[in-house]
Design an enzyme around this catalytic site. Structure first.
Site, short mmCIF file in Angstrom:
data_model
loop_
_atom_site.label_atom_id
_atom_site.label_comp_id
_atom_site.label_asym_id
_atom_site.label_seq_id
_atom_site.Cartn_x
_atom_site.Cartn_y
_atom_site.Cartn_z
N LYS A 33 0.85 -1.20 0.00
CA LYS A 33 0.00 0.00 0.00
C LYS A 33 0.88 1.25 0.00
O LYS A 33 2.09 1.17 0.30
CB LYS A 33 -0.91 -0.03 1.23
CG LYS A 33 -0.17 -0.02 2.57
CD LYS A 33 -1.08 -0.43 3.71
CE LYS A 33 -0.34 -0.38 5.04
NZ LYS A 33 -1.11 -1.01 6.13
N ARG A 128 -10.61 -0.79 14.34
CA ARG A 128 -10.29 0.07 13.20
C ARG A 128 -11.14 -0.37 12.01
O ARG A 128 -12.02 0.35 11.59
CB ARG A 128 -8.79 -0.01 12.90
CG ARG A 128 -8.32 1.04 11.93
CD ARG A 128 -6.82 1.02 11.75
NE ARG A 128 -6.35 -0.19 11.07
CZ ARG A 128 -5.12 -0.32 10.59
NH1 ARG A 128 -4.24 0.65 10.71
NH2 ARG A 128 -4.74 -1.43 9.99
N TYR A 242 16.46 29.76 9.73
CA TYR A 242 15.28 30.52 10.15
C TYR A 242 15.22 30.61 11.68
O TYR A 242 15.48 29.64 12.39
CB TYR A 242 14.01 29.81 9.69
CG TYR A 242 13.65 30.04 8.24
CD1 TYR A 242 13.39 31.31 7.76
CD2 TYR A 242 13.53 28.96 7.38
CE1 TYR A 242 13.03 31.51 6.43
CE2 TYR A 242 13.16 29.14 6.06
CZ TYR A 242 12.92 30.42 5.58
OH TYR A 242 12.55 30.60 4.28
N MET A 290 12.34 24.08 3.96
CA MET A 290 11.61 23.26 2.99
C MET A 290 12.56 22.50 2.07
O MET A 290 12.36 21.32 1.79
CB MET A 290 10.67 24.13 2.15
CG MET A 290 9.79 23.34 1.21
SD MET A 290 8.81 24.38 0.12
CE MET A 290 7.69 25.16 1.28
C1 LIG Z 1 -0.31 -2.01 6.81
C2 LIG Z 1 -0.92 -3.31 7.15
C3 LIG Z 1 -0.15 -4.48 7.20
C4 LIG Z 1 1.36 -4.45 7.12
O1 LIG Z 1 1.83 -4.01 8.38
P1 LIG Z 1 3.38 -3.88 8.72
O2 LIG Z 1 3.41 -3.50 10.14
O3 LIG Z 1 3.90 -2.80 7.82
O4 LIG Z 1 4.03 -5.18 8.44
C5 LIG Z 1 -0.80 -5.69 7.37
N1 LIG Z 1 -2.14 -5.74 7.54
C6 LIG Z 1 -2.92 -4.63 7.53
C7 LIG Z 1 -4.38 -4.76 7.74
C8 LIG Z 1 -2.34 -3.38 7.35
O5 LIG Z 1 -3.10 -2.28 7.38
#
Ligand SMILES: *Cc1c(COP(=O)(O)O)cnc(C)c1O
Length: 345
Positions: A33, A128, A242, A290
């Site tokens: 992702k 979640r 800055y 930046m």
């Molecule tokens: C992002 C995610 C993972 C991978 O998690 P890592 O800690 O990066 O290995 C696996 N399962 C779900 C549902 C996730 O959201």
């Protein structure tokens, strides 16, 4: 050239995935992702497929459609957000497998795409995503009759091996899924490291593949080198950057380098971060801008052409500590301004 360089070592990436895959008997998937945690899904996903990954995970259907274009028809592409309104065409055309999160998603899916592959996401306590135990009880027999390709849940505290939440979620997941025929999945990177009780049939490592904690033995995958634009000598009493937040106490040689918070070098690292010139550690001076950072190179012999931010000396988690963050955020913040190079393909 003033473009900072981000080098991604695909051989290290593949070795990390292989190491996680060989920690147990389960099939290892790969989580790609957010553009493969910021490192570029176009290069990362084919490297993992070549290493043997057959099941990939993305957050949203659009990422899945892009991944299908990269990987071709064979691998399974699972979508964590499930089947959202408006996604049916994308899911069908790209042959995605939505991880259904609720009864509503289940109804939407079977109505829009009867017979199309799906998985089930259960909530074992993180609150979640996923079906709650009561919801699952109501749907379980109907859902299982349609042969989900995966039944999964996610751990909230897997990066803390002693946390009682791990045991608790394992127990809840077992209660919800023991005896089913569908393949089960609970472990991301942290869960893989907790041991084989947590592995079930399919694991879902992400961060460990990319060289981050909690996978302590991961090989570094991302390397950042930043060109020096200008060198100057400042005298005691002079300030850098800055807000005049750093004042020289002694004659200091300052390198101004071509990177900043727009490159994911988070401003909260100001006054804490270091870079490296060869084997010499060089502190950041004053606030990170930046596009520019002042660095103390007084201890460096000669005139450095570039400084190393990420690599052999310090990891994404070192940077994360300075920023009060996690390696995941460092990686996904790196951004698009780097000259990217892939090695070890
Ligand atoms: C992002 C995610 C993972 C991978 O998690 P890592 O800690 O990066 O290995 C696996 N399962 C779900 C549902 C996730 O959201």
């Amino acid at each position: 050239m003033a473009q900072a360089k981000l080098t991604i070592d695909l051989a290290a990436l593949r070795a990390n995935w292989r190491a996680l895959a060989h920690m147990g008997q389960a099939e290892a998937g790969a989580v790609v992702k957010a553009d493969a945690y910021g490192l570029g899904i176009d290069a990362v996903a084919p490297a993992l497929a070549a290493e043997g990954a057959r099941r990939f995970f993305v957050a949203i259907a659009e990422e899945g459609a892009r991944l299908r274009g990269i990987l071709g028809p064979a691998p399974e592409i699972c979508v964590f957000s499930g089947h959202m309104a408006g996604d049916a065409t994308l899911i069908r055309d790209a042959q995605l497998t939505p991880m259904l999160n609720s009864i509503d998603q289940m109804l939407r899916h079977v109505e829009a795409l009867p017979g199309h592959a799906f998985g089930i996401q259960l909530d074992s306590g993180m609150n979640r995503l996923g079906m709650e135990p009561a919801e699952w009880r109501a749907l379980r027999e109907i859902a299982l009759a349609q042969r989900p390709s995966l039944v999964m849940s996610h751990l909230a505290c897997a990066d803390e091996p002693g946390h009682p939440m791990n045991d608790h979620q394992l127990r809840v997941f077992r209660e919800m899924t023991d005896g089913i025929a569908a393949p089960r999945s609970l472990a991301a990177t942290g869960g893989v490291l907790l041991g084989s009780d947590y592995h079930f049939d399919v694991t879902r490592p992400g961060i460990g593949i990319y060289g981050g904690l909690p996978f302590l033995d991961a090989l570094p995958v991302a390397f950042v080198d930043i060109p020096v634009i200008q060198l100057r000598d400042v005298l005691p009493g002079e300030t850098v950057g800055y807000g005049n937040t750093w004042t020289a106490e002694r004659p200091t040689r300052v390198a101004t380098i071509a990177g900043g918070y727009a490159d994911g070098i988070l401003r909260s690292m100001s006054h804490k971060a270091f870079l490296w010139a060869g084997e010499t550690r060089c502190p950041v001076l004053g606030r990170i801008s930046m596009d520019l950072i002042g660095v103390d190179v007084s201890a460096v012999e000669g005139e450095p052409e570039s400084l190393e931010l990420l690599g052999r000396h310090q990891s994404v988690d070192t940077l994360a500590d300075w920023a009060g963050s996690i390696g995941y955020e460092i990686l996904t913040s790196l951004g698009t301004r780097y000259a990217r190079a892939y090695t070890g393909a």
